[in-house]
Motif scaffolding. Structure first.
Motif, PDB file in Angstrom:
ATOM      1  N   ASN A 139      -1.530  -1.377 -17.378  1.00 50.60           N
ATOM      2  CA  ASN A 139      -1.748   0.052 -17.611  1.00 50.60           C
ATOM      3  C   ASN A 139      -3.173   0.486 -17.301  1.00 50.60           C
ATOM      4  O   ASN A 139      -3.463   1.672 -17.275  1.00 50.60           O
ATOM      5  CB  ASN A 139      -1.374   0.429 -19.038  1.00 50.60           C
ATOM      6  N   GLU A 140      -4.097  -0.460 -17.037  1.00 46.52           N
ATOM      7  CA  GLU A 140      -5.467  -0.103 -16.685  1.00 46.52           C
ATOM      8  C   GLU A 140      -5.756  -0.288 -15.202  1.00 46.52           C
ATOM      9  O   GLU A 140      -6.811   0.121 -14.722  1.00 46.52           O
ATOM     10  CB  GLU A 140      -6.449  -0.945 -17.512  1.00 46.52           C
ATOM     11  N   ARG A 141      -4.865  -0.883 -14.470  1.00 49.38           N
ATOM     12  CA  ARG A 141      -5.078  -1.110 -13.036  1.00 49.38           C
ATOM     13  C   ARG A 141      -4.829   0.181 -12.263  1.00 49.38           C
ATOM     14  O   ARG A 141      -3.977   0.983 -12.619  1.00 49.38           O
ATOM     15  CB  ARG A 141      -4.125  -2.178 -12.510  1.00 49.38           C
ATOM     16  N   TYR A 142      -5.570   0.332 -11.185  1.00 51.01           N
ATOM     17  CA  TYR A 142      -5.401   1.516 -10.333  1.00 51.01           C
ATOM     18  C   TYR A 142      -4.236   1.306  -9.371  1.00 51.01           C
ATOM     19  O   TYR A 142      -3.424   2.210  -9.181  1.00 51.01           O
ATOM     20  CB  TYR A 142      -6.690   1.794  -9.562  1.00 51.01           C
ATOM     21  N   THR A 143      -4.133   0.130  -8.762  1.00 52.01           N
ATOM     22  CA  THR A 143      -3.017  -0.161  -7.854  1.00 52.01           C
ATOM     23  C   THR A 143      -2.215  -1.343  -8.392  1.00 52.01           C
ATOM     24  O   THR A 143      -2.765  -2.256  -9.025  1.00 52.01           O
ATOM     25  CB  THR A 143      -3.513  -0.517  -6.438  1.00 52.01           C
ATOM     26  N   LEU A 144      -0.921  -1.277  -8.121  1.00 53.50           N
ATOM     27  CA  LEU A 144      -0.008  -2.337  -8.541  1.00 53.50           C
ATOM     28  C   LEU A 144       0.813  -2.785  -7.345  1.00 53.50           C
ATOM     29  O   LEU A 144       1.120  -1.981  -6.460  1.00 53.50           O
ATOM     30  CB  LEU A 144       0.949  -1.825  -9.627  1.00 53.50           C
ATOM     31  N   THR A 145       1.166  -4.053  -7.332  1.00 53.05           N
ATOM     32  CA  THR A 145       2.091  -4.521  -6.293  1.00 53.05           C
ATOM     33  C   THR A 145       3.484  -4.025  -6.642  1.00 53.05           C
ATOM     34  O   THR A 145       3.722  -3.485  -7.736  1.00 53.05           O
ATOM     35  CB  THR A 145       2.090  -6.055  -6.202  1.00 53.05           C
ATOM     36  N   ILE A 146       4.409  -4.236  -5.735  1.00 47.74           N
ATOM     37  CA  ILE A 146       5.784  -3.790  -5.977  1.00 47.74           C
ATOM     38  C   ILE A 146       6.369  -4.498  -7.199  1.00 47.74           C
ATOM     39  O   ILE A 146       6.989  -3.867  -8.060  1.00 47.74           O
ATOM     40  CB  ILE A 146       6.664  -4.045  -4.728  1.00 47.74           C
ATOM     41  N   ASN A 147       6.159  -5.805  -7.302  1.00 51.60           N
ATOM     42  CA  ASN A 147       6.703  -6.554  -8.445  1.00 51.60           C
ATOM     43  C   ASN A 147       6.061  -6.113  -9.763  1.00 51.60           C
ATOM     44  O   ASN A 147       6.752  -5.965 -10.781  1.00 51.60           O
ATOM     45  CB  ASN A 147       6.510  -8.058  -8.240  1.00 51.60           C
ATOM     46  N   GLU A 148       4.755  -5.902  -9.756  1.00 47.82           N
ATOM     47  CA  GLU A 148       4.076  -5.464 -10.967  1.00 47.82           C
ATOM     48  C   GLU A 148       4.525  -4.068 -11.381  1.00 47.82           C
ATOM     49  O   GLU A 148       4.768  -3.800 -12.557  1.00 47.82           O
ATOM     50  CB  GLU A 148       2.562  -5.479 -10.748  1.00 47.82           C
ATOM     51  N   SER A 149       4.655  -3.169 -10.409  1.00 46.17           N
ATOM     52  CA  SER A 149       5.092  -1.807 -10.749  1.00 46.17           C
ATOM     53  C   SER A 149       6.552  -1.809 -11.196  1.00 46.17           C
ATOM     54  O   SER A 149       6.947  -0.985 -12.017  1.00 46.17           O
ATOM     55  CB  SER A 149       4.863  -0.855  -9.579  1.00 46.17           C
ATOM     56  N   SER A 150       7.347  -2.740 -10.683  1.00 47.71           N
ATOM     57  CA  SER A 150       8.727  -2.863 -11.138  1.00 47.71           C
ATOM     58  C   SER A 150       8.774  -3.247 -12.608  1.00 47.71           C
ATOM     59  O   SER A 150       9.559  -2.701 -13.379  1.00 47.71           O
ATOM     60  CB  SER A 150       9.457  -3.898 -10.290  1.00 47.71           C
ATOM     61  N   GLN A 151       7.916  -4.164 -13.002  1.00 48.01           N
ATOM     62  CA  GLN A 151       7.849  -4.557 -14.413  1.00 48.01           C
ATOM     63  C   GLN A 151       7.284  -3.423 -15.267  1.00 48.01           C
ATOM     64  O   GLN A 151       7.766  -3.167 -16.371  1.00 48.01           O
ATOM     65  CB  GLN A 151       6.961  -5.793 -14.574  1.00 48.01           C
ATOM     66  N   TYR A 152       6.281  -2.750 -14.765  1.00 43.95           N
ATOM     67  CA  TYR A 152       5.606  -1.717 -15.541  1.00 43.95           C
ATOM     68  C   TYR A 152       6.482  -0.476 -15.727  1.00 43.95           C
ATOM     69  O   TYR A 152       6.590   0.064 -16.826  1.00 43.95           O
ATOM     70  CB  TYR A 152       4.287  -1.345 -14.860  1.00 43.95           C
ATOM     71  N   PHE A 153       7.126  -0.002 -14.645  1.00 41.46           N
ATOM     72  CA  PHE A 153       7.905   1.237 -14.703  1.00 41.46           C
ATOM     73  C   PHE A 153       9.387   1.006 -14.976  1.00 41.46           C
ATOM     74  O   PHE A 153      10.140   1.959 -15.121  1.00 41.46           O
ATOM     75  CB  PHE A 153       7.755   2.019 -13.390  1.00 41.46           C
ATOM     76  N   HIS A 154       9.847  -0.228 -14.995  1.00 41.65           N
ATOM     77  CA  HIS A 154      11.259  -0.567 -15.208  1.00 41.65           C
ATOM     78  C   HIS A 154      12.154   0.069 -14.149  1.00 41.65           C
ATOM     79  O   HIS A 154      13.179   0.669 -14.452  1.00 41.65           O
ATOM     80  CB  HIS A 154      11.720  -0.167 -16.609  1.00 41.65           C
ATOM     81  N   ILE A 155      11.713  -0.048 -12.923  1.00 40.40           N
ATOM     82  CA  ILE A 155      12.477   0.426 -11.769  1.00 40.40           C
ATOM     83  C   ILE A 155      12.688  -0.790 -10.875  1.00 40.40           C
ATOM     84  O   ILE A 155      11.800  -1.635 -10.764  1.00 40.40           O
ATOM     85  CB  ILE A 155      11.723   1.538 -11.010  1.00 40.40           C
ATOM     86  N   GLY A 156      13.828  -0.883 -10.242  1.00 41.92           N
ATOM     87  CA  GLY A 156      14.152  -2.034  -9.415  1.00 41.92           C
ATOM     88  C   GLY A 156      13.209  -2.208  -8.240  1.00 41.92           C
ATOM     89  O   GLY A 156      12.637  -1.249  -7.722  1.00 41.92           O
ATOM     90  N   VAL A 157      13.080  -3.452  -7.795  1.00 42.29           N
ATOM     91  CA  VAL A 157      12.169  -3.781  -6.697  1.00 42.29           C
ATOM     92  C   VAL A 157      12.614  -3.102  -5.410  1.00 42.29           C
ATOM     93  O   VAL A 157      11.802  -2.530  -4.676  1.00 42.29           O
ATOM     94  CB  VAL A 157      12.095  -5.319  -6.514  1.00 42.29           C
ATOM     95  N   LYS A 158      13.897  -3.142  -5.120  1.00 46.27           N
ATOM     96  CA  LYS A 158      14.397  -2.531  -3.875  1.00 46.27           C
ATOM     97  C   LYS A 158      14.158  -1.025  -3.859  1.00 46.27           C
ATOM     98  O   LYS A 158      13.747  -0.461  -2.850  1.00 46.27           O
ATOM     99  CB  LYS A 158      15.886  -2.824  -3.701  1.00 46.27           C
ATOM    100  N   ARG A 159      14.418  -0.386  -4.980  1.00 47.93           N
ATOM    101  CA  ARG A 159      14.218   1.068  -5.042  1.00 47.93           C
ATOM    102  C   ARG A 159      12.740   1.406  -4.899  1.00 47.93           C
ATOM    103  O   ARG A 159      12.373   2.355  -4.204  1.00 47.93           O
ATOM    104  CB  ARG A 159      14.770   1.631  -6.339  1.00 47.93           C
ATOM    105  N   LEU A 160      11.884   0.637  -5.550  1.00 43.07           N
ATOM    106  CA  LEU A 160      10.452   0.881  -5.416  1.00 43.07           C
ATOM    107  C   LEU A 160       9.980   0.669  -3.988  1.00 43.07           C
ATOM    108  O   LEU A 160       9.149   1.422  -3.480  1.00 43.07           O
ATOM    109  CB  LEU A 160       9.672  -0.041  -6.348  1.00 43.07           C
ATOM    110  N   ARG A 161      10.494  -0.358  -3.340  1.00 42.62           N
ATOM    111  CA  ARG A 161      10.098  -0.614  -1.953  1.00 42.62           C
ATOM    112  C   ARG A 161      10.508   0.552  -1.061  1.00 42.62           C
ATOM    113  O   ARG A 161       9.754   1.013  -0.219  1.00 42.62           O
ATOM    114  CB  ARG A 161      10.712  -1.924  -1.468  1.00 42.62           C
ATOM    115  N   ARG A 162      11.734   1.059  -1.263  1.00 41.38           N
ATOM    116  CA  ARG A 162      12.192   2.218  -0.477  1.00 41.38           C
ATOM    117  C   ARG A 162      11.337   3.445  -0.743  1.00 41.38           C
ATOM    118  O   ARG A 162      10.980   4.188   0.169  1.00 41.38           O
ATOM    119  CB  ARG A 162      13.650   2.528  -0.785  1.00 41.38           C
TER     120      ARG A 162
END
Length: 173
Positions: free
Chosen positions: A7-30
């Motif tokens: 929650n303090e990072r400015y940028t997140l990878t796809i996997n990290e943002s998937s864990q943080y926002f509870h959104i699937g990896v494929k959907r986030l990638r799209r």
């Protein structure tokens, strides 16, 4: 870098943002591919999600849907939301039409709708002198309007009618 909480990072990878926002990896990638420059950055061959901008994007453009049976929050972006449909409407559109509503009927449907003998109707169609039959590849289809005209002329309805049930006569004797 791994010591900094998500929650303090400015940028997140796809996997990290998937864990943080509870959104699937494929959907986030799209979403990241479609929104480069809005909230995602392409760094080499990977995407990075800018967390504050993505949070704004979710608040502005998404409908948050809570599914109680899964106990999770799913974000549906605007681009996906316009394709979301009511399942009852889809079922209604995709249901098979009743034979009474159709203009082209199979021989079985025509015999059921007009209460005719299938065998007699089939023999009549095999003769080939009928104007109410349409062919689709190997299928024979009955054109309803032409068939009604055919049935109303020259007593054809009686010729093709089902035979009367004889089981009552046998049971009475």
């Amino acid at each position: 870098m791994n010591d900094i909480p998500l929650n303090e990072r400015y940028t997140l990878t796809i996997n990290e943002s998937s864990q943080y926002f509870h959104i699937g990896v494929k959907r986030l990638r799209r979403l990241a591919e479609m929104n480069v420059g809005v909230f995602s950055i392409k760094c080499g061959n990977r995407f990075l999600i800018v967390r504050p901008k993505f949070e704004e994007y979710l608040l502005q453009n998404c409908l948050i849907q809570i599914s109680f049976h899964l106990q999770q929050v799913v974000a549906i972006p605007e681009t996906v939301r316009k394709y979301t449909v009511n399942h009852k409407e889809v079922k209604e559109r995709m249901r098979r039409p009743n034979p009474e509503e159709k203009q082209l009927l199979s021989l079985r449907e025509a015999s059921a709708v007009f209460n005719l003998s299938y065998q007699k109707l089939y023999q009549l169609v095999l003769k080939g002198d009928t104007s109410f039959v349409a062919y689709y590849r190997t299928r024979r289809l009955v054109i309803r309007d032409e068939f009604v005209k055919f049935l109303n002329s020259d007593g054809n309805m009686e010729k093709l009618a089902n035979a009367k049930n004889r089981t009552k006569k046998r049971l009475e004797a």
